[in-house]
Design an enzyme around this catalytic site. Sequence first.
Site, PDB file in Angstrom:
ATOM      1  N   CYS A  48      42.476  39.209  45.993  1.00  0.00           N
ATOM      2  CA  CYS A  48      43.232  39.486  44.771  1.00  0.00           C
ATOM      3  C   CYS A  48      44.615  40.059  45.100  1.00  0.00           C
ATOM      4  O   CYS A  48      45.479  39.323  45.548  1.00  0.00           O
ATOM      5  CB  CYS A  48      42.426  40.391  43.847  1.00  0.00           C
ATOM      6  SG  CYS A  48      42.872  40.141  42.120  1.00  0.00           S
TER       7      CYS A  48
ATOM      8  N   HIS B  48      37.680  37.525  43.164  1.00  0.00           N
ATOM      9  CA  HIS B  48      36.935  38.587  43.862  1.00  0.00           C
ATOM     10  C   HIS B  48      35.602  38.025  44.357  1.00  0.00           C
ATOM     11  O   HIS B  48      34.602  38.064  43.626  1.00  0.00           O
ATOM     12  CB  HIS B  48      36.653  39.752  42.904  1.00  0.00           C
ATOM     13  CG  HIS B  48      37.847  40.603  42.629  1.00  0.00           C
ATOM     14  ND1 HIS B  48      38.208  41.665  43.421  1.00  0.00           N
ATOM     15  CD2 HIS B  48      38.774  40.533  41.651  1.00  0.00           C
ATOM     16  CE1 HIS B  48      39.299  42.226  42.934  1.00  0.00           C
ATOM     17  NE2 HIS B  48      39.673  41.561  41.862  1.00  0.00           N
TER      18      HIS B  48
ATOM     19  N   GLU C 167      33.504  39.195  46.266  1.00  0.00           N
ATOM     20  CA  GLU C 167      32.444  40.211  46.429  1.00  0.00           C
ATOM     21  C   GLU C 167      31.515  40.301  45.220  1.00  0.00           C
ATOM     22  O   GLU C 167      30.379  40.749  45.339  1.00  0.00           O
ATOM     23  CB  GLU C 167      33.053  41.579  46.740  1.00  0.00           C
ATOM     24  CG  GLU C 167      33.845  42.255  45.617  1.00  0.00           C
ATOM     25  CD  GLU C 167      35.329  41.893  45.595  1.00  0.00           C
ATOM     26  OE1 GLU C 167      35.687  40.780  46.036  1.00  0.00           O
ATOM     27  OE2 GLU C 167      36.135  42.725  45.122  1.00  0.00           O
TER      28      GLU C 167
END
Length: 545
Positions: free
Chosen positions: A383, A519, A521
């Site tokens: 990001c 993102h 994750e």
Amino acid sequence: MQSKVEPKYIFVTGGVLSSLGKGISSSSIATLLQASNFKVSILKIDPYINVDPGTMSPLEHGEVFVTADGAETDLDIGHYERFLNTSLNRQNNFTTGQVYLSVIENERAGKYLGKTIQVVPHIVDEIKARIKSVAKNYDFLVVELGGTVGDIEGMPYLEAMRQMKHELGNQRVISIHVTLIPYIKAAGEQKTKPTQHSVQELRRIGITPQIILARSEKPVSKDMKRKIALSCDVDDDSVIIAEDAPSIYACPLNFLKEGILSSIAKHFNLSPIIPNIESWDLLVKKIISPQHQITIGFVGKYLGLKESYKSLTEALIHAGAHMDTKIHIKWIDSEELNKETIDLLNDVDGILIPGGFGSRGIDGKILAISYAREKQIPFLGICLGMQLSIIEFLRNKANIKEANSIEFDKNTTQPAIYLIEDFIDRSGNAQIRTHHSPMGGTMRLGEYECKLQKDSVIYQSYGNCQTIKERHRHRYEANPKYRNILEENGMSICAEGKEGLIEAIEIKNHPFFVAVQFHPEFTSRLQNPNAIILAFAKKALEYKK
Ligand code: GLN
């Protein structure tokens, strides 16, 4: 499927103090039931007045987790997804702010036919309705109530639980209370009194827990367990000791050994519940005693509260479990990184720049990016990490010294990262995003599709997938005006979203330099690590060797 009856509710409350790991406990219980072939969902209730945690400081509240449908939620939702290997949605987390907002909206719309609106019944009814609607089509719904029993804010929720038990009966509702058994060093003793008091407080409200989940630093003796059972009026085998674990992912295994499923089965009158947890067990073994080790330099700025990066640090654990590798994180405060301290990075096997907001610490991050690019160290930018990779490349490789993001300089002459003012969001609505837009609700949030360029590193990392879906949480975008300059200088745009939004970049002459606008994750799970994070960690292991 063991049962096809109406949903059963497992309420998880916390006593004594906060931070006992109620989220992990709730996730672990849900995981065990899911592994036993039940259909399980999970809900987190946050008793604060904010409508969502989106505008709360990461230093105060930890990470804001983003669901696929674009809700900004409590970080416990992240734990739930990581444990259950499933995507939840905005229904799986609600706050007092949301409850009051809907009741007040209904009142304004005249839906209560002129009645006086009160906490009981209106707020409590709204809470019950929300809980029940999440449970639809599931065998079990685990409901975690944030905060600690006795908090003023929690009262309407405890009342809702009490009423649900009254309406549905013991066959459909169980209450699990998470407490602490402190060890008092000076006395050399463990103490049960706080647990007793906390259960008394619950009883005063009309709730009697059936299972006590007692957190403890040290092992707890049989006698002590019996004492807790007696004083809290639960069965002897319904005192589950949750001793500090070497990994959060070991908790389901520990709970299982302590017999939590037997207590649940007994309460609900079910035949023995036997989970299939072998593959989980194997992954946990690799987390606890891995063969290899690597160190990733994590250049961030919210280091005061590491919870701000929860999903990312967990994602590294998932990748590590699948590579039989312990991934050490070397935390580097971007505000302290400069030409004199850059040597902090000379012993790492990979460099990671996470997401972030605001201009603080930007220079240190850009320096770390130059270092990774020039020294050919495996690099992953996320990001803000991608936005800064573009800025660094334009400044230092393409010689556009003024390149910047309008987030840091509104009047920059080289807006490499800019605002697209009319953005079409997930639901197809046009969003106007300007410097004057309100802070809440003006970001690109949630899952968006993106197309990967064939034969790029990212394409290979995602198993030669052409289209992927990943989650977003950002306001600014890479400016396509700079595309040609970037490509002429050796940076490729390797992923694009709808309307040509730039979703990922990579650098050609580098072992692994990838940065993504999304993102990754948020979609990483223990059983299913995120592809680009795994690829990055594998490169770091190769680099080390
Ligand atoms: N601050 C940047 C933006 O709003 C990046 C956000 C992030 O890293 N999550 O676009």
